[in-house]
Write a protein that holds these residues in place. Structure first.
Motif, PDB file in Angstrom:
ATOM      1  N   SER A  89       0.964  -1.134   0.043  1.00 58.98           N
ATOM      2  CA  SER A  89      -0.109   0.297  -0.040  1.00 58.98           C
ATOM      3  C   SER A  89       0.755   1.193  -0.421  1.00 58.98           C
ATOM      4  CB  SER A  89      -1.253  -0.347   1.120  1.00 58.98           C
ATOM      5  OG  SER A  89      -0.103  -0.072   2.177  1.00 58.98           O
ATOM      6  N   VAL A  90       1.933   0.815   0.995  1.00 64.62           N
ATOM      7  CA  VAL A  90       2.557   1.887   1.305  1.00 64.62           C
ATOM      8  C   VAL A  90       3.280   2.658  -0.381  1.00 64.62           C
ATOM      9  CG1 VAL A  90       5.342   3.357   1.701  1.00 64.62           C
ATOM     10  CG2 VAL A  90       3.775   2.191   2.798  1.00 64.62           C
ATOM     11  N   TYR A  91       3.883   1.293  -1.030  1.00 67.17           N
ATOM     12  CA  TYR A  91       4.544   1.235  -2.663  1.00 67.17           C
ATOM     13  C   TYR A  91       3.625   1.923  -4.250  1.00 67.17           C
ATOM     14  CZ  TYR A  91       8.903   0.192  -0.906  1.00 67.17           C
ATOM     15  OH  TYR A  91      10.245   0.080   0.200  1.00 67.17           O
ATOM     16  N   THR A  92       2.708   1.531  -3.754  1.00 66.59           N
ATOM     17  CA  THR A  92       1.603   1.816  -4.728  1.00 66.59           C
ATOM     18  C   THR A  92       1.168   3.488  -4.620  1.00 66.59           C
ATOM     19  OG1 THR A  92       0.112   0.788  -3.038  1.00 66.59           O
ATOM     20  CG2 THR A  92       0.848  -0.279  -5.250  1.00 66.59           C
ATOM     21  N   ASP A  93       0.976   3.643  -3.836  1.00 63.78           N
ATOM     22  CA  ASP A  93       0.442   5.097  -3.461  1.00 63.78           C
ATOM     23  C   ASP A  93       1.459   6.385  -3.594  1.00 63.78           C
ATOM     24  OD1 ASP A  93      -0.891   6.799  -1.660  1.00 63.78           O
ATOM     25  OD2 ASP A  93       0.709   7.897  -0.882  1.00 63.78           O
ATOM     26  N   MET A  94       2.759   5.493  -3.320  1.00 56.38           N
ATOM     27  CA  MET A  94       4.123   6.915  -3.810  1.00 56.38           C
ATOM     28  C   MET A  94       4.104   7.177  -5.331  1.00 56.38           C
ATOM     29  SD  MET A  94       7.282   5.981  -0.685  1.00 56.38           S
ATOM     30  CE  MET A  94       6.332   7.147   0.368  1.00 56.38           C
ATOM     31  N   VAL A  95       3.954   5.994  -5.715  1.00 55.40           N
ATOM     32  CA  VAL A  95       3.878   5.622  -7.454  1.00 55.40           C
ATOM     33  C   VAL A  95       3.276   6.579  -7.801  1.00 55.40           C
ATOM     34  CG1 VAL A  95       4.124   4.151  -9.274  1.00 55.40           C
ATOM     35  CG2 VAL A  95       5.231   3.892  -6.845  1.00 55.40           C
ATOM     36  N   ALA A  96       1.749   5.898  -7.601  1.00 59.44           N
ATOM     37  CA  ALA A  96       0.456   7.104  -8.373  1.00 59.44           C
ATOM     38  C   ALA A  96       1.116   8.760  -7.691  1.00 59.44           C
ATOM     39  CB  ALA A  96      -0.285   6.072  -7.380  1.00 59.44           C
ATOM     40  N   LYS A  97       1.200   8.807  -6.887  1.00 61.35           N
ATOM     41  CA  LYS A  97       1.356  10.090  -6.499  1.00 61.35           C
ATOM     42  C   LYS A  97       2.258  10.337  -7.224  1.00 61.35           C
ATOM     43  CE  LYS A  97       0.309  11.526  -1.233  1.00 61.35           C
ATOM     44  NZ  LYS A  97      -0.276  10.174  -1.496  1.00 61.35           N
ATOM     45  N   THR A  98       3.759   9.923  -7.898  1.00 59.62           N
ATOM     46  CA  THR A  98       4.635  10.306  -8.601  1.00 59.62           C
ATOM     47  C   THR A  98       3.691  10.876 -10.293  1.00 59.62           C
ATOM     48  OG1 THR A  98       6.316   9.071  -7.325  1.00 59.62           O
ATOM     49  CG2 THR A  98       7.147   9.755  -9.614  1.00 59.62           C
ATOM     50  N   ALA A 135       1.307  11.650 -11.126  1.00 57.31           N
ATOM     51  CA  ALA A 135       0.300  12.399 -11.040  1.00 57.31           C
ATOM     52  C   ALA A 135       0.899  13.424 -10.958  1.00 57.31           C
ATOM     53  CB  ALA A 135      -1.585  12.136 -10.138  1.00 57.31           C
ATOM     54  N   GLY A 136       2.209  13.685 -10.644  1.00 60.61           N
ATOM     55  CA  GLY A 136       2.461  14.805 -10.681  1.00 60.61           C
ATOM     56  C   GLY A 136       2.649  15.551  -8.775  1.00 60.61           C
ATOM     57  N   GLU A 137       1.740  14.245  -7.772  1.00 59.04           N
ATOM     58  CA  GLU A 137       1.936  14.961  -6.794  1.00 59.04           C
ATOM     59  C   GLU A 137       2.932  15.021  -5.770  1.00 59.04           C
ATOM     60  OE1 GLU A 137      -1.511  13.082  -5.342  1.00 59.04           O
ATOM     61  OE2 GLU A 137      -2.716  13.741  -6.896  1.00 59.04           O
ATOM     62  N   PRO A 138       3.427  15.913  -4.347  1.00 54.85           N
ATOM     63  CA  PRO A 138       4.492  15.760  -3.897  1.00 54.85           C
ATOM     64  C   PRO A 138       4.590  14.544  -2.993  1.00 54.85           C
ATOM     65  CG  PRO A 138       2.841  17.593  -3.100  1.00 54.85           C
ATOM     66  CD  PRO A 138       2.447  17.071  -3.941  1.00 54.85           C
ATOM     67  N   ILE A 139       5.460  14.129  -2.834  1.00 52.96           N
ATOM     68  CA  ILE A 139       5.533  12.856  -1.259  1.00 52.96           C
ATOM     69  C   ILE A 139       6.072  13.372  -0.269  1.00 52.96           C
ATOM     70  CG2 ILE A 139       7.077  10.489  -0.862  1.00 52.96           C
ATOM     71  CD1 ILE A 139       6.169   9.933  -3.710  1.00 52.96           C
ATOM     72  N   PRO A 140       5.763  13.917   1.366  1.00 47.69           N
ATOM     73  CA  PRO A 140       6.019  14.234   1.662  1.00 47.69           C
ATOM     74  C   PRO A 140       7.514  13.105   2.151  1.00 47.69           C
ATOM     75  CG  PRO A 140       3.177  13.869   2.277  1.00 47.69           C
ATOM     76  CD  PRO A 140       3.666  12.610   1.219  1.00 47.69           C
TER      77      PRO A 140
END
Length: 375
Positions: free
Chosen positions: A274-283, A285-290
């Motif tokens: 869940s952590v990795y798929t969320d970070m990949v999806a954010k990347t 989409a051009g969304e920042p990762i804290p």
């Protein structure tokens, strides 16, 4: 890709002359980038084998979830030492394959390796597993970790009900804060069952060293420890040795039921999917990762192995009740009155450090009841 091909690629990028050859007409092209049809190429780097029943396997299971995402190319390289080799591997993934997001997963990859490469590759995101990123570090790097000490606390409850000798054991790699938190949590979970229980810890000094892990497990069994857990990269040797000595096992990193069978009580597992798929999806989409990402049981960062057949009804009831408290948030394993095993006050009466307290990430002590030393 074969291991020899990987080693050759690392060696190639370790050669300064070859690295200079990456320049192309009209500027610098990352080889492989032109061939990457996917919107994002993601690299995972492991310090050991992907099938170690432990730390590396847990990350590889997360990488497998990323592979299932549409339009994502996943690179993996295993058995990469915490040395210049990891820099060569990261450069390979960036320059040859066009990777835009890297997950160098081992603790020792961060300093100096990520810290050296991140400023030179500002368009690449470096995500490191552990608690090491801090203000002033490169902004294109970050750290992620889970409150797995809560899982070890639950392990301790299962151990507290199973032990007959009132002695439980812990095989640990290095006395860093994350490991110390797990040792302390394991003992405090057991003491929630019986406050007379003690925990003997033996440090091997290495994340993966089968001979020392076997020796440590046998030494714990010799001292009467009848429930054993660990914090090393691959728990396989600890599990199999403990079972051979007639000790129950609490797992770590991944599910070790196939190794311990009916002697397996439960285990604290990572849930990186869940952590990795969320970070990949954010990347994508051009969304920042804290830069500082944390989560626990309720956030899906960790999970518990199924309770084994040796877990009694009383143990199961207490385990499930405390698990529900942890899921609700605000749970504290470290709470007063509590001293370390040298007699120093850690928490006064009424004082508590909840699982999210950042102070736990600089833990340097072993609590009263843990037999062992951090030095």
């Amino acid at each position: 890709m074969t291991n020899s091909a990987k080693l050759n690629r690392r060696a190639f990028l370790g050669n300064a002359t070859a690295a200079l050859g990456l320049a192309t007409m009209g500027g610098v092209l990352r080889p492989g980038a032109a061939n990457a049809a996917a919107p994002l190429t993601v690299g995972f780097i492991y310090v050991g084998p992907k099938d170690d029943f432990g730390y590396n396997q847990s990350h590889a299971e997360g990488a497998a979830a990323v592979k299932a995402m549409e339009g994502v190319t996943v690179l993996e390289e295993e058995n990469v030492p915490e040395s210049q080799d990891v820099q060569n591997t990261m450069l390979s993934m960036i320059n040859f394959d066009g990777a835009g997001l890297l997950f160098p997963t081992s603790f020792g990859y961060f300093n100096p390796h990520i810290l050296e490469l991140a400023p030179k590759h500002p368009d690449v995101r470096f995500e490191h597993c552990g608690g090491l990123w801090s203000e002033g570090n490169p902004t294109n790097a970050g750290s992620y970790f889970g409150y797995i000490g809560m899982g070890q606390y639950l392990n301790g409850i299962a151990a507290g009900h199973a032990t007959k000798s009132k002695k439980i054991g812990f095989v640990a790699a290095k006395p860093i804060p994350q490991v110390l938190n797990n040792i302390n949590s394991f003992l405090l979970g057991a003491r929630a069952v019986d406050p007379t229980i003690t925990c003997q810890v033996i440090f091997t000094g290495e994340w993966s060293l089968a001979v020392k892990e076997a020796e440590a497990t046998n030494a714990l069994a010799d001292q009467g420890c009848d429930v054993i857990t660990c914090h090393v990269d691959g728990p396989k040797v600890v599990c199999e040795t403990a079972v051979a000595r007639g000790a129950y096992v609490c797992g770590y990193h991944a599910d070790q039921t196939p190794l311990a069978g009916d002697m397996y009580l439960t285990g604290a597992e990572w849930n990186w999917a869940s952590v990795y798929t969320d970070m990949v999806a954010k990347t994508i989409a051009g969304e920042p990762i804290p830069n500082f990402v944390r989560g626990g049981l309720a956030d899906g960062f960790i999970k518990m192995s199924p309770l084994g057949p040796a877990v009694s009804d009383a143990a199961r009831n207490q385990f499930e009740a405390v698990k529900a408290e942890i899921m609700a948030g605000g749970f504290a394993a470290i709470k007063g009155p509590l001293k370390d095993n040298k007699g120093n006050v850690i928490a006064a009466e009424g004082e508590a450090f909840v699982e999210t307290d950042v102070a736990l990430e600089s833990m340097s002590y072993l609590v009263e009841g843990v037999m062992g030393s951090t030095s």
